[in-house]
Write an enzyme that holds these catalytic residues in place. Structure first.
Site, PDB file in Angstrom:
ATOM      1  CB  SER A  87      37.049  38.591  51.591  1.00  0.00           C
ATOM      2  OG  SER A  87      36.313  38.241  52.748  1.00  0.00           O
ATOM      3  CG  ASP A  98      37.955  35.516  55.340  1.00  0.00           C
ATOM      4  OD1 ASP A  98      39.151  35.198  55.424  1.00  0.00           O
ATOM      5  OD2 ASP A  98      37.559  36.526  54.707  1.00  0.00           O
ATOM      6  N   GLY A 151      39.912  38.212  62.090  1.00  0.00           N
ATOM      7  CA  GLY A 151      38.713  38.210  62.937  1.00  0.00           C
ATOM      8  C   GLY A 151      37.527  38.916  62.338  1.00  0.00           C
ATOM      9  N   GLY A 189      36.087  41.763  58.903  1.00  0.00           N
ATOM     10  CA  GLY A 189      36.326  42.587  57.731  1.00  0.00           C
ATOM     11  C   GLY A 189      36.238  44.061  58.096  1.00  0.00           C
ATOM     12  N   GLY A 190      36.545  44.925  57.131  1.00  0.00           N
ATOM     13  CA  GLY A 190      36.337  46.358  57.307  1.00  0.00           C
ATOM     14  C   GLY A 190      37.343  47.064  58.195  1.00  0.00           C
ATOM     15  CG  ASP A 231      43.007  38.243  54.153  1.00  0.00           C
ATOM     16  OD1 ASP A 231      42.151  39.105  53.882  1.00  0.00           O
ATOM     17  OD2 ASP A 231      42.732  37.162  54.695  1.00  0.00           O
ATOM     18  N   GLY A 232      43.437  41.855  54.125  1.00  0.00           N
ATOM     19  CA  GLY A 232      42.838  42.727  55.133  1.00  0.00           C
ATOM     20  C   GLY A 232      43.053  44.199  54.881  1.00  0.00           C
TER      21      GLY A 232
HETATM   22  C1  DX5 Z   1      40.010  38.970  58.215  1.00  0.00           C
HETATM   23  C2  DX5 Z   1      39.813  38.172  56.939  1.00  0.00           C
HETATM   24  C3  DX5 Z   1      39.896  38.984  55.672  1.00  0.00           C
HETATM   25  C4  DX5 Z   1      39.052  40.216  55.610  1.00  0.00           C
HETATM   26  C5  DX5 Z   1      38.952  40.830  54.244  1.00  0.00           C
HETATM   27  O1  DX5 Z   1      40.045  38.126  59.297  1.00  0.00           O
HETATM   28  O2  DX5 Z   1      40.770  37.167  56.872  1.00  0.00           O
HETATM   29  O3  DX5 Z   1      39.739  38.133  54.561  1.00  0.00           O
HETATM   30  O4  DX5 Z   1      37.809  40.024  56.156  1.00  0.00           O
HETATM   31  O5  DX5 Z   1      38.016  41.841  54.267  1.00  0.00           O
HETATM   32  P1  DX5 Z   1      38.366  43.387  54.159  1.00  0.00           P
HETATM   33  O6  DX5 Z   1      38.812  43.618  52.767  1.00  0.00           O
HETATM   34  O7  DX5 Z   1      37.090  44.022  54.490  1.00  0.00           O
HETATM   35  O8  DX5 Z   1      39.434  43.692  55.173  1.00  0.00           O
HETATM   36 ZN    ZN Z   2      40.971  36.016  54.924  1.00  0.00          ZN
END
Ligand code: DX5
Ligand code: ZN
Length: 219
Positions: free
Chosen positions: A6, A33, A145, A147-148, A178-179
């Site tokens: 991502s 994203d 919504g 990352g992290g 994902d996430g």
């Molecule tokens: C969340 C996104 C993800 C996410 C991945 O809404 O769809 O793709 O940001 O990032 P990490 O690995 O930081 O959770």
């Molecule tokens: Zn995503």
């Protein structure tokens, strides 16, 4: 296990160098994203459009587009331009299954694979009717919504349930999570039946992309 990086948290300043480094490090896909400020609070449309343009001209690594938007059709059209490997739409964006099937057909007619995604609180059974029409199910392991965040443990059970069901039905679909994915939980995702993981923070914040991607693939 395949790794889709991502690029949500990649800084604009030296993004081209970062993309190049991620390619060299062996990422299987770039995960884009797209957030519209309505389906989720954040708006990443301009940034993700800019990044997709760059990626499209500098790399052959396939793009994995994740649409977290309300007006699905208009974003499908604007991101098809970048010839992604797949476009994933959210179950929750549609008013009914018929509308989802229309989106999926449109994407497939444009020579692109399709994915269906669902939020952590949406039951997996809801998408069973759609499974024969998709290449990928993207199971959100955090609330969409940002990352992290930390992975929600109950989503692993959901992946197991989906894997069992697809096996029983003889359906061939990729299961992508994902996430919040990192070295501490990637093994449980693999064992649950997931074959693609999306990772943002754990890769971008690591000192050595190549080592991290290798570990995520092999743990
Ligand atoms: C969340 C996104 C993800 C996410 C991945 O809404 O769809 O793709 O940001 O990032 P990490 O690995 O930081 O959770
Ligand atoms: Zn995503």
């Amino acid at each position: 296990m395949e790794v889709s990086t991502s690029i949500l948290s990649v800084k604009r300043d030296n993004c081209i160098q970062t993309f190049y480094n991620l390619e060299t490090a062996g990422t299987d896909y770039f995960h884009i994203d797209v957030m519209d400020g309505k389906f989720v609070e954040n708006n990443t449309v301009d940034l993700m459009t800019e990044y997709s343009e760059y990626l499209n001209s500098i790399t052959n690594i396939p793009l994995d587009v994740h649409l977290m938007v309300e007006d699905v059709m208009s974003y499908v059209k604007s991101f098809l331009v970048f010839e992604p490997r797949n476009i994933t739409v959210h179950y929750e964006s549609a008013k009914d299954d018929k509308e989802i099937l229309e989106w999926l057909s449109f994407i497939k007619e444009n020579n692109c694979k399709v994915g269906i995604s669902l939020k952590p609180n949406t039951e997996i059974e809801k998408i069973y009717n759609i499974l024969p029409y998709v290449h990928t199910v993207l199971v959100m392991t955090v609330e969409p919504g940002k990352g992290g965040q930390e992975l929600i443990p109950s989503t692993i059970e959901k992946i197991k349930k989906l894997k069992d069901y697809t096996k029983k039905q003889g359906l061939e679909v990729d299961i992508e999570a994902d996430g919040g994915i990192n070295l501490d939980n990637v093994k449980s995702l693999r064992m649950a039946g997931c074959n693609i993981i999306v990772a943002g923070t754990s890769i971008i914040k690591s000192k050595n992309y190549k080592k991290m991607i290798e570990k995520l693939k092999n743990t």
